[in-house]
Design a protein around this motif. Structure first.
Motif: not given
Length: 204
Positions: A178, A180-184
């Protein structure tokens, strides 16, 4: 909130005794939570926290002499909230399968992270005291092991601690993703791991 001492400097959090002081500390910590969530730990400044709380910078430093101590106090308070959410599962655990318990634990984590977005930034900071981190890990593992031990049908006893470690590591992965990456993508990876863990628990 107990007084805490920084591992780097001989300074500590000032714990107020009067209700007015306690209210001020609550306002400062709520403001810090917003700033850390929006800016991240490294970029956040004490000046921004004071401004968010509509307090003077002197008032903030009176209670929290350093940003590290402020983050430590907030992180500790949020960990207590997370522990409380997990402990609330104890009454349900005897009626749940190992897979259901694992799913409930991860659901509680997901809800907790939605309600406490600053936790992600605080958990990722580099100046966390190692002893405190180890104590937190030990406490969470003990809690998770206790929940899994109540499952029906029961897991083999030797799998309780191992499964607790797997769950804790998956929780850490969720927090890291959460950040480092997109929520998806983060949600997709967590759901995939959760499904794999569920299948593993069913096989036991």
């Amino acid at each position: 909130m107990p007084s805490q001492t920084s591992s780097k400097k001989n300074v500590s959090i000032h714990t107020p005794r009067l209700e007015r002081g306690k209210q001020r500390v609550a306002e400062l910590m709520a403001a810090a939570a917003r700033v850390f969530a929006e800016q991240g730990y490294d970029a956040a400044t004490m000046t921004e926290v004071a401004a968010q709380a509509q307090a003077s910078i002197g008032s903030l430093y009176q209670y929290f002499p350093t940003k590290a101590l402020l983050a430590q106090a907030l992180h500790g308070a949020q960990l207590e909230v997370l522990r409380g959410r997990l402990e609330s599962l104890a009454q349900q655990a005897p009626d749940l399968s190992p897979r259901q318990i694992a799913e409930r634990i991860l659901e509680e984590l997901s809800l907790f992270l939605e309600e406490n977005p600053a936790f992600i930034a605080l958990a990722e900071r580099r100046d966390i005291d190692k002893k405190a981190k180890a104590a937190t890990r030990s406490g969470l593992l003990s809690l998770l092991t206790g929940l899994l031990a109540q499952a029906q049908p029961p897991l083999p006893a030797e799998r309780h601690a191992l499964t607790a470690v797997m769950l804790l590591e998956l929780m850490k992965i969720a927090v890291s993703l959460k950040a480092r990456e997109s929520a998806e993508i983060a949600e997709g990876v967590v759901q995939t791991f959760k499904s794999m863990l569920g299948q593993h628990l069913d096989s036991l």
